[in-house]
Design an enzyme around this catalytic site. Sequence first.
Site, PDB file in Angstrom:
ATOM      1  N   HIS A  17       8.944   1.726  -7.222  1.00 56.47           N
ATOM      2  CA  HIS A  17       8.705   2.787  -6.238  1.00 56.47           C
ATOM      3  C   HIS A  17       7.819   3.885  -6.834  1.00 56.47           C
ATOM      4  CE1 HIS A  17      12.679   1.255  -4.530  1.00 56.47           C
ATOM      5  NE2 HIS A  17      11.829   1.114  -3.536  1.00 56.47           N
ATOM      6  N   GLY A  19       4.592  -2.249  -1.608  1.00 54.41           N
ATOM      7  CA  GLY A  19       4.452  -3.113  -2.782  1.00 54.41           C
ATOM      8  C   GLY A  19       4.134  -4.543  -2.367  1.00 54.41           C
TER       9      GLY A  19
END
Length: 282
Positions: free
Chosen positions: A37, A149
């Site tokens: 993250h 991602g």
Amino acid sequence: MHLIYSKKELQDLVAMIRRKGQSIGFVPTMGALHQGHTSLIVEALKKHPVVVVSIFVNPTQFNNAQDLEKYPRTLDQDAQFLSDYKDRVVIYAPSTREVYKNTVQSTPYNFEGIEHVMEGEHRPGHFDGVGTVLNLLFRQFMPDEAFFGEKDYQQLLIVKKLVSIEKLAIKITGCPIHRQSDGLAMSSRNKRLTPEQLKVAPFIYASLQMAKKRFSTKSALEIKKMIEQGYAQHEGLELEYFEIANIKNLKPLSRKRNNQKYRAFIAVFSGEIRLIDNIALN
Ligand code: PAF
């Protein structure tokens, strides 16, 4: 770092940022934050003075009640984890009501078939849930750019389709997979792995690397068989699927074409914890 809980607070803050003429980046998450993250947040901060990080465990994208119940919820630790970012990062941690009002339900989407393969096939309704929550969150404050991602590569393609279906002027940017030094892709679910499970989990990336090595000389079918045999002999990990697919439409590879790009995708159970990963093959 600001921590806010209501849509009203978020919108007031965003209005203030907009008055200064500043752009806003967005990193949507379900919390249990890790370095994967932070790599998205760092990318977002390179391009935007302020980044909103949402933390919301979205009930409509779970097709398994136990998985939803056991999903890690660690808001205090998450806030601590991001405390270095000071005023440039806003954590938005809404309640279910703040996101869904009274109807916790997903909207059915047509993502042109991408929603039915791999994750979509094994987690029915999952991408309707992801599309629904992101559409709701996007519309609450209309960020300029949102970052995802590539570990959830299929989700990244779905979100690109979502903004086009919903006609939202939000740029969607994919960021490389962040891995531990042993190759295991960073994931909030890793927090649930026991030390023994953590020892065997790096085999997932190792198997993808094996597939990549063979890609220029072997057919997709041969590679698939090799991977399936590898997992059959490997204790502690159970293969759910392995696919080689076109990176644009996720159609499974039958005959390689020179001008096309492919990725290998995998989902594996370690006990009851489901882990996914993927790798670019050419
Ligand atoms: O990738 C995730 O964590 C979730 O699917 C997302 C994008 C935050 C939507 O709930």
